[in-house]
Structures are given as C-alpha cells and as structure tokens.
Design a protein around this motif. Sequence first.
Motif, PDB file in Angstrom:
ATOM      1  N   ASP A  92       0.831  -1.205   0.000  1.00  0.00           N
ATOM      2  CA  ASP A  92       0.000   0.000   0.000  1.00  0.00           C
ATOM      3  C   ASP A  92       0.866   1.256   0.000  1.00  0.00           C
ATOM      4  N   LEU A  93       1.945   1.215   0.767  1.00  0.00           N
ATOM      5  CA  LEU A  93       2.882   2.345   0.778  1.00  0.00           C
ATOM      6  C   LEU A  93       3.555   2.512  -0.590  1.00  0.00           C
ATOM      7  N   TYR A  94       3.928   1.372  -1.183  1.00  0.00           N
ATOM      8  CA  TYR A  94       4.599   1.412  -2.491  1.00  0.00           C
ATOM      9  C   TYR A  94       3.661   1.953  -3.570  1.00  0.00           C
ATOM     10  N   ILE A  95       2.424   1.490  -3.561  1.00  0.00           N
ATOM     11  CA  ILE A  95       1.461   1.956  -4.564  1.00  0.00           C
ATOM     12  C   ILE A  95       1.232   3.451  -4.434  1.00  0.00           C
ATOM     13  N   ALA A  96       1.161   3.944  -3.189  1.00  0.00           N
ATOM     14  CA  ALA A  96       0.990   5.385  -2.979  1.00  0.00           C
ATOM     15  C   ALA A  96       2.205   6.157  -3.486  1.00  0.00           C
ATOM     16  N   GLU A  97       3.386   5.549  -3.409  1.00  0.00           N
ATOM     17  CA  GLU A  97       4.618   6.221  -3.852  1.00  0.00           C
ATOM     18  C   GLU A  97       4.711   6.297  -5.370  1.00  0.00           C
ATOM     19  N   VAL A  98       4.261   5.246  -6.062  1.00  0.00           N
ATOM     20  CA  VAL A  98       4.395   5.222  -7.526  1.00  0.00           C
ATOM     21  C   VAL A  98       3.181   5.814  -8.225  1.00  0.00           C
ATOM     22  N   ALA A  99       2.082   6.029  -7.510  1.00  0.00           N
ATOM     23  CA  ALA A  99       0.861   6.536  -8.135  1.00  0.00           C
ATOM     24  C   ALA A  99       1.048   7.873  -8.851  1.00  0.00           C
ATOM     25  N   PRO A 100       1.834   8.827  -8.306  1.00  0.00           N
ATOM     26  CA  PRO A 100       1.989  10.118  -9.002  1.00  0.00           C
ATOM     27  C   PRO A 100       2.844  10.051 -10.266  1.00  0.00           C
ATOM     28  N   ASP A 101       3.390   8.882 -10.598  1.00  0.00           N
ATOM     29  CA  ASP A 101       4.228   8.753 -11.790  1.00  0.00           C
ATOM     30  C   ASP A 101       3.354   8.862 -13.037  1.00  0.00           C
ATOM     31  N   SER A 102       3.571   9.894 -13.815  1.00  0.00           N
ATOM     32  CA  SER A 102       2.735  10.133 -14.996  1.00  0.00           C
ATOM     33  C   SER A 102       2.941   9.082 -16.081  1.00  0.00           C
ATOM     34  N   CYS A 103       4.065   8.322 -15.991  1.00  0.00           N
ATOM     35  CA  CYS A 103       4.358   7.305 -17.003  1.00  0.00           C
ATOM     36  C   CYS A 103       3.883   5.912 -16.604  1.00  0.00           C
ATOM     37  N   LEU A 104       3.300   5.781 -15.418  1.00  0.00           N
ATOM     38  CA  LEU A 104       2.829   4.477 -14.965  1.00  0.00           C
ATOM     39  C   LEU A 104       1.518   4.139 -15.670  1.00  0.00           C
ATOM     40  N   LYS A 105       1.520   3.053 -16.402  1.00  0.00           N
ATOM     41  CA  LYS A 105       0.341   2.669 -17.177  1.00  0.00           C
ATOM     42  C   LYS A 105      -0.777   2.169 -16.263  1.00  0.00           C
ATOM     43  N   PRO A 106      -2.027   2.403 -16.686  1.00  0.00           N
ATOM     44  CA  PRO A 106      -3.159   1.921 -15.876  1.00  0.00           C
ATOM     45  C   PRO A 106      -3.103   0.413 -15.617  1.00  0.00           C
ATOM     46  N   SER A 107      -2.674  -0.348 -16.615  1.00  0.00           N
ATOM     47  CA  SER A 107      -2.611  -1.802 -16.448  1.00  0.00           C
ATOM     48  C   SER A 107      -1.636  -2.186 -15.334  1.00  0.00           C
ATOM     49  N   LYS A 108      -0.512  -1.447 -15.202  1.00  0.00           N
ATOM     50  CA  LYS A 108       0.461  -1.738 -14.155  1.00  0.00           C
ATOM     51  C   LYS A 108      -0.080  -1.332 -12.781  1.00  0.00           C
ATOM     52  N   PHE A 109      -0.798  -0.222 -12.733  1.00  0.00           N
ATOM     53  CA  PHE A 109      -1.406   0.200 -11.466  1.00  0.00           C
ATOM     54  C   PHE A 109      -2.414  -0.849 -10.994  1.00  0.00           C
ATOM     55  N   VAL A 110      -3.234  -1.319 -11.914  1.00  0.00           N
ATOM     56  CA  VAL A 110      -4.216  -2.348 -11.575  1.00  0.00           C
ATOM     57  C   VAL A 110      -3.516  -3.634 -11.148  1.00  0.00           C
ATOM     58  N   ALA A 111      -2.429  -3.987 -11.841  1.00  0.00           N
ATOM     59  CA  ALA A 111      -1.691  -5.218 -11.501  1.00  0.00           C
ATOM     60  C   ALA A 111      -1.115  -5.145 -10.096  1.00  0.00           C
ATOM     61  N   LEU A 112      -0.644  -3.970  -9.696  1.00  0.00           N
ATOM     62  CA  LEU A 112      -0.096  -3.807  -8.349  1.00  0.00           C
ATOM     63  C   LEU A 112      -1.166  -4.012  -7.282  1.00  0.00           C
ATOM     64  N   VAL A 113      -2.345  -3.444  -7.529  1.00  0.00           N
ATOM     65  CA  VAL A 113      -3.424  -3.575  -6.541  1.00  0.00           C
ATOM     66  C   VAL A 113      -3.911  -5.020  -6.464  1.00  0.00           C
ATOM     67  N   ASN A 114      -4.015  -5.679  -7.623  1.00  0.00           N
ATOM     68  CA  ASN A 114      -4.558  -7.034  -7.666  1.00  0.00           C
ATOM     69  C   ASN A 114      -3.518  -8.115  -7.368  1.00  0.00           C
ATOM     70  N   ALA A 115      -2.269  -7.724  -7.187  1.00  0.00           N
ATOM     71  CA  ALA A 115      -1.207  -8.724  -6.987  1.00  0.00           C
ATOM     72  C   ALA A 115      -1.415  -9.529  -5.719  1.00  0.00           C
ATOM     73  N   LEU A 116      -2.001  -8.912  -4.713  1.00  0.00           N
ATOM     74  CA  LEU A 116      -2.250  -9.606  -3.444  1.00  0.00           C
ATOM     75  C   LEU A 116      -3.715 -10.018  -3.362  1.00  0.00           C
ATOM     76  N   PRO A 117      -3.999 -11.130  -2.695  1.00  0.00           N
ATOM     77  CA  PRO A 117      -5.408 -11.539  -2.544  1.00  0.00           C
ATOM     78  C   PRO A 117      -6.176 -10.541  -1.691  1.00  0.00           C
ATOM     79  N   ASP A 118      -7.488 -10.527  -1.861  1.00  0.00           N
ATOM     80  CA  ASP A 118      -8.332  -9.575  -1.130  1.00  0.00           C
ATOM     81  C   ASP A 118      -8.213  -9.754   0.379  1.00  0.00           C
TER      82      ASP A 118
END
Length: 541
Positions: free
Chosen positions: A346-372
């Motif tokens: 969660d900390l890592y995702i918050a850190e990389v979220a402001p990256d304008s070059c981060l693709k939506p698919s990669k953002f989604v992959a980061l969130v979904n990488a761990l089970p609910d």
Amino acid sequence: MEESPCNLEIDVNGQEIFWVNKRIIASYSGRLRKLFGKSIGKLGNAKVIFHDFPGGAESFELMARFCYDNAKTMLTPSNICVLHCVAQYMEMTKGVGSAQNLVELTEKSLEELGFWSWSELLAASKQCQEYIPIAESSGVLKRVLDSLVRRLVSFSDESAATSSPESSALRFSCDTRSTESLKNSFYRVNWWFEELAVLEPVLIEKVINTMVCQKLDHVMISKFLFYYHKCKSSRANTDLKRKITESVIDMLFSLDHSSVPCKSLFGILRMSLSLNISKSSRNKIESMIGLQLDQATLDNLLVPSPQGMNSLYDVNLILRLLKSFLLEGRTWASSDRLKKVSNLMDLYIAEVAPDSCLKPSKFVALVNALPDSARNSYDAIYRAMDMYLEVHSGLSEEEKMKICCTLNYEKLSSEVCIQLTQNPKFPSKTAVQVLISQKSKLKNLLLQTNQFKGFADSPCNCNEKQNKADPEQSSEQIVLYAKNLDDSAENQKIKAHLQGMQWRVMELEKICKKMQAQMEKIMKSKVSSSSTTRALPRLCS
C-alpha cells in the motif's frame, strides 16, 4: 661417474626455458619415460614444451632440484602442495634404481595437515588456486580446504566457548601470526573475512561448499559473502564485477534463505541491474528476496526503472517479487507476514501513483497482486487511486472504471465512502456502487441485530420485517436508478441525489449502533439476573 650433459630443453608454460639432463629427470618422471621410450640414453638434444605445468617455472625448478639432489629436497608446508601436484602431473609414482617416489613422499607429508597453522593452510590454498584442475584431480585441494575450514570451525567454537583472547592465543600458538595479532583477531568474530577475501571466486565457491558441508553457521557465511562481494567488486572492471556478482548470488542461494538478510540482497540486486547478469542469477536473487519480502522496507522497493523504460520505478520487478512471495503460500498463511507485505505494498502503490508514465494496467496489476484477504481496509488504495486519477486526468471513463473496480467497497471506511461519492475524479457509477455496498453492509448489520432481538425476546420483533425490508428496497431503487443514469446530462442531479442517499446511509448506521448498544445492555442484564439467583451462603448454623 661423470655427469651427463644437459641435453633436454624444456619450455615451461612459455615462462622460462630449462636445460636439464634427460636421463636424470626421466628416472623420476614416468611421463617423460613414456615420451622418450628407448631413446632416453641416445645422444643428441631434445625439446619438450609444457603448456599447463602446475605452478609454472618456479615449481619446475623445485622438481628439478628434487631430482638432482637424489630426493633430498626439504618438504615444507610451503612446497608440499605444489610438489604433490607436480608429482601427479609428471607421474613421479615410480623411481628407477634408487629414485624416490615423490607422490608417496608428499602423501605422507600431507597426512600432517591437521598440525599446520592457519597461515600455512591459507598459503597452501592460495597456491592451489593457481593450478586448480590438477590440485582438484589429485585430491590435494579438497584436503587443504577441509583442514582450513575445520580449523576455522574450531576457532569459532573456541571463541564462542570463552571470552578470553589470551587463552585462545595460547591454544593456537602454532600459527605463524604473532600472539598479539591473535589476541586482536579473537576480539572480532569475523576476523577471517579479510584473510579469505584474497582468494579468487572459483576457489571461494569450493571454500563455501566445504563450509556448508562442515555445518559452519550460515548467517556467518552469508555475512562473509557480502563482505567478499564488496571487496572484490570495488576494484573490478564490469566483466569481472558481473562474474563475481553471479558467483556470490549462486553461493548465497545454496544457504538457508532465512540466514541471508533481505536488505543486503537488495544491495546486490541494485548493483546487478547495470551489470546485465544472467537470467538464472537474476531469478535466484529475486526468489531469495521474494521469500522474505515481509522484511523489506519501502526504500528497498523503490528500485529505479531499467534503461529504456519511461516509468520512474521498476514495477515489473516488484510484481515478480510478490509472485515469489505468494508461491510460498504455506509459509505466510498462518502468520501475519501477508499483512506486513500488504501494508508495504500500500505504501509502495501510494509512492508510484503520481508517476505520470505508470500505465493503468500496471497500477491495476499492483493492486490485484495480493489476494483480497491480505487487506483489512482499502482506504490507502483509495488515496493512491485518487492521486493516480489526478495525474492521469486524460483517462477515459472505461479506463477509470477498470481502475476503480480494484477497490473492495465493503472494506472502505464510512469517511472514505463519503469522500468518494463527492470526488469528481471518480466515475459517478463508482459512487453508486459504493452506496450499494454500504447499504448491503447495513442490511447485514440489521439482520444480525434482529437476530439478537429475537434471542432476547424483545417486543420490537413486530418491526423486524420493516427493518429488514428498508435496506433491501433502497438497494433495489439505487440499482434501478443507476441503470437509467445519463452521466453527462444529469451530473448535478446525481450529486444531489447521492448526497441524499448518503444521509440515509449515515442515519441507518446510527440506528444500527443504537440497536447494538441496546442488545449489549439486554445481554448484560440477563447475565446479572442469573448471577443473583445463586444460593446465598448461610451465615450461621
């Protein structure tokens, strides 16, 4: 008897040329006797070229002295190993006439390896690395390394058994180092790091294998390997640095992975990014890190993206590390390790979220990488998503919905739900889904409350159907309303309607809390009433 002339020219590894007597040298060397056959006693000069003579010109001169002195050369720890390898190479196993068997002589001397000092064993190891193939095939290398590591294990045992450097110095006074040096060395558990760091990687691998076989502490071995990597890499060119790094990774992989610090592994990983190490070595170090990802910090994960990638951080690397961690599901299923990794991510995702070059698919992959089940709350993901949508304002509604679908609305706090419904960066359909989710959660709470009421025989049972029906009916109305929404034309109406719906949700939450408090009072009163009916003790007989 008159000495025969020097009639044999020997070129030793292109280093130096020796003129020797053919008959004298051949009387000790089976290799030369086979080479010359019956022509040994014939007149005329001959020439022999050796390309891989053990120890080079210096060791050939030692062998020649042995032959010319009728095997009277003094055998010492400084020359036994090289002479043994030379004897094997030159097949000096049988003599002619009174010639001595050099292989047998050196074998007897090697039986005293256990009495050699640490410095003598280390010097012998350095010699062997110059002619490893013959030293290994002859068995001398294994014997030297076994004795070296055995001595190291005894040092470790002694230093652990006593805190007195003086007593340890007396036990190992046979070492060539001074007593004062020994005293100083035993104050440091890792005193041997610097001395073994002079060995080449090809020999260090064999030393580490011997350490593992003799059950030296894996934590200490891993510390030495990190020290060795730092020392060797600091003075190496790119190619050598890559070979050293790959070698150290392979050796670390052979250890118990729990004994290898995660932080130190990230240090090697960062260095290896610019060295283009082999895929096998990369997989090994990523696997080791992934297995203990719960010990990592946010700074560890913020690895710069490789060259050619526009994003700031190497998101693909983190996804691979998460995959390695999850593959070992049996290790974290019954512990809080998964929760630690979830908080870290969660900390890592918050850190990389402001990256304008981060693709939506990669953002989604980061969130979904761990089970609910890894997350108790999605509030941190919402905040990271809010930053991401602010930076990527040009995304289409469809892309935004794919991102928002990674949220578990039931695990959002009431405060975050209110913020989301009023956040213009999120699609309006998302706000409706949040309200549906909250209504469903409130429905479950009301059902549970009504069950408690039934258990307590509350007179409010007559209203149970009404309490159960309201949330369900409201949910159906919201669903029907959501299907008929026109996002572009009725934006203001949607906001007003959603605010009204949110007010109803908050009112339902207050009702649930009140009813739960009433149930707690009822249950407490039942417990207290049952306790007062106990038989009282008699005060007098």
